[in-house]
Design a protein around this motif. Structure first.
Motif, PDB file in Angstrom:
ATOM      1  N   ASP A 359      24.103 -26.844  24.533  1.00  0.00           N
ATOM      2  CA  ASP A 359      25.184 -27.104  23.143  1.00  0.00           C
ATOM      3  C   ASP A 359      23.658 -27.277  22.595  1.00  0.00           C
ATOM      4  O   ASP A 359      23.835 -26.588  20.921  1.00  0.00           O
ATOM      5  CB  ASP A 359      26.284 -27.802  22.708  1.00  0.00           C
ATOM      6  N   GLN A 360      23.148 -27.845  22.114  1.00  0.00           N
ATOM      7  CA  GLN A 360      21.565 -27.986  21.237  1.00  0.00           C
ATOM      8  C   GLN A 360      20.194 -27.153  21.704  1.00  0.00           C
ATOM      9  O   GLN A 360      19.463 -27.088  20.903  1.00  0.00           O
ATOM     10  CB  GLN A 360      21.163 -29.742  21.808  1.00  0.00           C
ATOM     11  N   VAL A 361      20.413 -26.395  22.468  1.00  0.00           N
ATOM     12  CA  VAL A 361      19.859 -25.073  22.845  1.00  0.00           C
ATOM     13  C   VAL A 361      19.810 -23.601  21.614  1.00  0.00           C
ATOM     14  O   VAL A 361      20.855 -23.213  21.916  1.00  0.00           O
ATOM     15  CB  VAL A 361      19.761 -24.885  23.863  1.00  0.00           C
ATOM     16  N   THR A 362      18.809 -23.642  21.311  1.00  0.00           N
ATOM     17  CA  THR A 362      18.826 -22.098  19.946  1.00  0.00           C
ATOM     18  C   THR A 362      16.867 -21.669  20.853  1.00  0.00           C
ATOM     19  O   THR A 362      16.776 -22.161  21.435  1.00  0.00           O
ATOM     20  CB  THR A 362      18.777 -22.471  19.072  1.00  0.00           C
ATOM     21  N   GLY A 363      17.361 -20.327  20.617  1.00  0.00           N
ATOM     22  CA  GLY A 363      16.032 -19.320  20.426  1.00  0.00           C
ATOM     23  C   GLY A 363      16.220 -18.425  21.838  1.00  0.00           C
ATOM     24  O   GLY A 363      14.700 -17.961  21.917  1.00  0.00           O
ATOM     25  N   GLU A 365      17.856 -17.559  25.746  1.00  0.00           N
ATOM     26  CA  GLU A 365      19.069 -17.328  27.110  1.00  0.00           C
ATOM     27  C   GLU A 365      18.768 -17.747  28.023  1.00  0.00           C
ATOM     28  O   GLU A 365      17.717 -18.695  28.043  1.00  0.00           O
ATOM     29  CB  GLU A 365      19.334 -15.420  27.648  1.00  0.00           C
ATOM     30  N   ALA A 391      12.789 -16.638  27.237  1.00  0.00           N
ATOM     31  CA  ALA A 391      12.731 -16.468  26.191  1.00  0.00           C
ATOM     32  C   ALA A 391      11.819 -15.016  25.763  1.00  0.00           C
ATOM     33  O   ALA A 391      11.067 -14.938  26.850  1.00  0.00           O
ATOM     34  CB  ALA A 391      12.353 -17.509  24.958  1.00  0.00           C
ATOM     35  N   LEU A 402       9.161 -21.668  23.134  1.00  0.00           N
ATOM     36  CA  LEU A 402      10.802 -21.566  23.183  1.00  0.00           C
ATOM     37  C   LEU A 402      10.881 -21.327  24.382  1.00  0.00           C
ATOM     38  O   LEU A 402      12.459 -23.087  24.097  1.00  0.00           O
ATOM     39  CB  LEU A 402      10.832 -20.111  22.836  1.00  0.00           C
ATOM     40  N   ALA A 406      13.214 -25.854  24.573  1.00  0.00           N
ATOM     41  CA  ALA A 406      14.788 -25.355  25.390  1.00  0.00           C
ATOM     42  C   ALA A 406      14.984 -26.964  26.331  1.00  0.00           C
ATOM     43  O   ALA A 406      16.267 -27.354  26.447  1.00  0.00           O
ATOM     44  CB  ALA A 406      15.197 -24.204  25.723  1.00  0.00           C
ATOM     45  N   ARG A 409      15.302 -30.172  25.284  1.00  0.00           N
ATOM     46  CA  ARG A 409      16.596 -30.749  25.147  1.00  0.00           C
ATOM     47  C   ARG A 409      18.230 -30.467  25.846  1.00  0.00           C
ATOM     48  O   ARG A 409      18.964 -31.079  26.153  1.00  0.00           O
ATOM     49  CB  ARG A 409      17.549 -29.420  24.197  1.00  0.00           C
TER      50      ARG A 409
END
Length: 431
Positions: A359-363, A365, A391, A402, A406, A409
């Motif tokens: 849930d803390q991962v962005t940017g 897939e 990414a 990226l 991720a 995290r």
């Protein structure tokens, strides 16, 4: 439209994701058997990928419009032939065409018949014959590096690059006597010269007549950083335009792709589906190491994240033999996929730990491979390879940053991953 995707790994999650994200039309996606991540993008069907009759019955009862097969084992076993005999629409090579991956002996002999550049080789039907070939000194094998390959499917683990004769003899014993690649995978083996150069992967869509190239990729097979340790199914992959220049790409097309497709037509099993070429870029030009008759894993994740064209329309064009009429587009730039695995992989591995931090991962897939849900609903790591953090960016260095941000995290007890995927190429150094 209803589509069924067969398989349960990161490759199948990426295919499911791409169907969802590239289609402009309403699509109902089913996946058999799938995994915890695929459940977010498709309806899971609890039927094993090798349960052909059950899959046909499901496709008939649910009026599935098109089925696509991810893993190699069902293809080699003839799932496409079985579906087609029942009039159920499916995309993929027939069992005859799947021999290009299902039998290393068949593949090498096919290359020889059609003048496709590859390593010098011999085949052996018994340990004694293998040792005899090894000790004969043919094409400089005495105490020189040599490659030992199991004839049959071995989940990416049936190839041993031996640096000397002692290692080669051990590999022959492990494959043919100890059966470490499976009970029947190494009843025959291929012994071939070890080529020097840089590896690259070229994948293409083909309808049996025409073809479309995907962005060139590079896999990282070894478990350890610096490419040490045993081979795995793949610990990471990248795509970047610098993997293959235009001249080399044209040579691959001229000397490998077109003779391969023409050869399958002449031998009566025109290839339709996704064809994967494992290449060695040598000082004497590109040479073919092996065929795969499906998307690779984790190459698929890094490739499909750059696809702009509707993937389902590509599958339909393959089936209808209209690929030449379709313009397939890719996002510019580069991409990366870094695989996070369970401790112990590719051997006996730990499993069952709770995965935290997604849930803390962005940017990026996050493509799931070996995941499931515990009784209390927690996401747990159940496979050897667990997640593929993927990414795309303008430059490879940015895509890798990226992915690794991720991964910082995400955590679970026993998590392992390589920290050097694509590092040398991203730094502008020779791979």
């Amino acid at each position: 439209m209803k589509i069924l995707i067969i398989g349960s790994g990161g490759r199948e999650h990426a295919i499911t994701w791409a169907v969802r994200n590239t289609s402009a039309n309403e699509v109902e996606v089913y996946c058999a058997p799938g995994n915890a991540g695929i459940a977010h993008d498709a309806t899971l069907v609890q039927i094993a990928a090798e349960a052909t009759r059950e899959l046909i019955s499901f496709a008939q009862s649910e009026r599935i419009d098109l089925t696509f097969v991810g893993p190699e084992a069902p293809l080699a076993a003839g799932i496409v032939d079985a579906f087609e005999s029942e009039g159920v629409p499916i995309v993929g090579p027939t069992a005859a065409a799947a021999r290009l991956e299902g039998s290393k002996v068949f593949a090498k002999d096919f290359m020889a018949r059609h003048g496709i550049p590859t390593a010098l080789y011999r085949t052996a039907d018994s340990p004694s014959q293998a040792l005899e070939f090894l000790r004969s000194g043919e094409f400089g094998l005495v105490d020189q590096p040599v490659v030992i390959k199991a004839d049959g499917l071995a989940a990416g683990k049936g190839v041993v690059v031996a640096s000397n004769r002692s290692e080669a003899e051990t590999a022959i014993g492990n494959l043919m006597i100890n059966k470490i690649a499976g009970s029947n995978a190494a009843d025959r083996i291929v012994i071939e010269e070890a080529l020097s150069g840089v590896e690259a992967s070229v994948l293409l869509f083909t309808d049996g007549r025409d073809y479309v190239l995907m962005p060139p990729a590079r896999d990282h097979k070894r478990i350890g950083e610096g490419d040490v340790g045993p081979n795995t199914g793949g610990m990471g992959s990248i795509t970047d335009s610098s993997i293959l220049d235009h001249e080399t790409t044209q040579e691959v097309v001229r000397s490998i792709i077109e003779p391969t497709l023409a050869g399958t037509q002449r031998e009566g099993f025109a290839f339709r589906g996704v064809l994967f070429l494992g290449l060695m870029l040598t000082a004497n030009g590109p040479k073919l190491l092996e065929y795969n008759v499906r998307f690779g894993d984790p190459e698929t994740q890094a490739i499909l994240i750059r696809l702009k064209t509707d993937l389902l329309s590509i599958f339909q064009a393959i089936r209808q033999q209209t690929l030449a009429q379709l313009r397939v587009e890719w996002a510019p730039g580069a991409s990366a996929c870094v695989v996070a695995a369970n401790r112990g992989y590719p051997g006996a591995y730990e499993k069952g730990a709770v995965i935290r931090g997604l849930d803390q991962v962005t940017g990026v897939e996050v493509f799931h491979a070996g995941t499931s849900r515990s009784a209390d609903g927690s996401l747990i790591a159940t496979g050897g390879r667990v997640l593929g953090i993927t990414a795309t960016a303008e430059h490879l260095k940015s895509a890798l940053a990226l992915c690794y941000d991720a991964l910082d995290r995400i955590e679970w007890e026993g998590m392992q991953y390589r920290r050097d995927i694509g590092r040398r190429m991203a730094a502008g150094s020779p791979p």
